[in-house]
Design an enzyme around this catalytic site. Sequence first.
Site, PDB file in Angstrom:
ATOM      1  N   MET A   1      20.471  -8.802  21.754  1.00 28.78           N
ATOM      2  CA  MET A   1      20.676  -9.777  22.814  1.00 28.78           C
ATOM      3  C   MET A   1      20.860 -11.155  22.191  1.00 28.78           C
ATOM      4  O   MET A   1      20.645 -11.321  20.994  1.00 28.78           O
ATOM      5  CB  MET A   1      19.495  -9.750  23.777  1.00 28.78           C
ATOM      6  CG  MET A   1      19.234  -8.356  24.372  1.00 28.78           C
ATOM      7  SD  MET A   1      20.560  -7.700  25.396  1.00 28.78           S
ATOM      8  CE  MET A   1      21.250  -6.440  24.309  1.00 28.78           C
ATOM      9  N   CYS A   2      21.228 -12.157  22.969  1.00 26.29           N
ATOM     10  CA  CYS A   2      21.599 -13.451  22.385  1.00 26.29           C
ATOM     11  C   CYS A   2      21.245 -14.600  23.327  1.00 26.29           C
ATOM     12  O   CYS A   2      20.952 -14.387  24.502  1.00 26.29           O
ATOM     13  CB  CYS A   2      23.102 -13.517  22.112  1.00 26.29           C
ATOM     14  SG  CYS A   2      23.750 -12.200  21.074  1.00 26.29           S
TER      15      CYS A   2
END
Length: 451
Positions: free
Chosen positions: A1-2
Amino acid sequence: MCDTLVAIGNATADGSVILAKNSDRAPNEAQRLVYLPHARHEAGAKVACTYIEVPQVPETYEVVLSQPFWLWGAEMGANECGVAIGNEAVFTREPYEKGPGLTGMDLLRLALERAATAREALEVITGLLGTYGQGGNCAFGQKLYYHNSFIIADPTEAWVLETAGRYWAAERVRSVRAISNALTIGREWDLASPGLVEHAIEKGWCRSREEFDFARCYSDPLMTWGAGGRPRQRRATELLTAHKGQITPATMMGFLRDHGPAGSDPRWHPSRGLRGTTLCMHALWGPLRSSQTAGSMVAHLAPDLQTFWLTGTSTPCTGLFKPVFLKGAGLPDIGPAPTGTADPASLWWTHERLHRAVIEDYAARLGLYRRERDALEGEFVAGAAELQARYRSAPPEERASALAAFTASCFTRAAEATARWHKAVTASPARRSPVLFSLAWRSYSRRAALR
């Protein structure tokens, strides 16, 4: 994820636009720094992206990218015009195109190579979406399909672009903004794809235009919850808002190292938490915490000379940001490109040895070099500011030469420091980490043949 964050001129200390991103990927999914010069291309040429080919344009801009080693596209990057982009995985109700297509990372790189402004980059991405859609597996070592959101910035403005299949909405940033792995645009936007509202009504996600909310209508609630994006987006927004008017590149670096309010506890350990809800991400086991921050970038988009601060390594809390400049300066020789197998000659895996030693006893071992790391990074920041002032009006060749030499010096000093810190850390006895955390990381290291 980011996570991607941006502050435009009315929220920064010097009036410039600053974009920052943490790219969270699988623990052994090494990320490489890539420099591509300005280029011209023959008529009729094609460009081979991760899964498909698309027509090449006559001319592409000089770019620097932070790129998962197995992809053609990139998680983040910038070009010679001062356009910088970070993307996020988002999970929506629209079906995923699982056959070959353009990934979000492909769209990001294509936009950087082709666009001179943030608005042009938005138009490149949405144009490609309309023609090709987005598709293909986006994960290393497993199958994962998702759609994408982006923050796109240049020295004068920034945009949030969020997509669901071939549908999209875009919002111009007014001050500060953050996105994570969740749709955030609601009832108001500045631009949108044709049929966005009508499609949601047709699907039964809302009853009328007045009731329409993009994030509520198009989000997949379960996958969005599992990705942990909403708490990270809230935390990033809190940090940006609290520092509004005083944000600098160093401030953004601090945000990317954030472990939430609990991170200030000297007993904090990266094993804490069921989901990945911290901006600086540390993996554990299982589907809810299978990612770590694999690379980080802060883009300081000053009008006359942009500085791109890149780690080229995992978890910024254990590493260093180094300055990179374009317009002929580029990257020094940083060793071989990494893969999913440990290579002590590569930048990413050299730091990964340090990172994995530190997390065995996080607080004690990071404490052995954190002060020195912060001081060294502070020297890099001060040196970059001095060079910007000195060479702002210099001839292009002279400026590029000086900036390239400074970048090379910073990467060399960072490599020397990493070697010192690894020696000091491994010489320090580690207290026992939580069992599941230790087992998970031993497994990751064994798969990568990291010893």
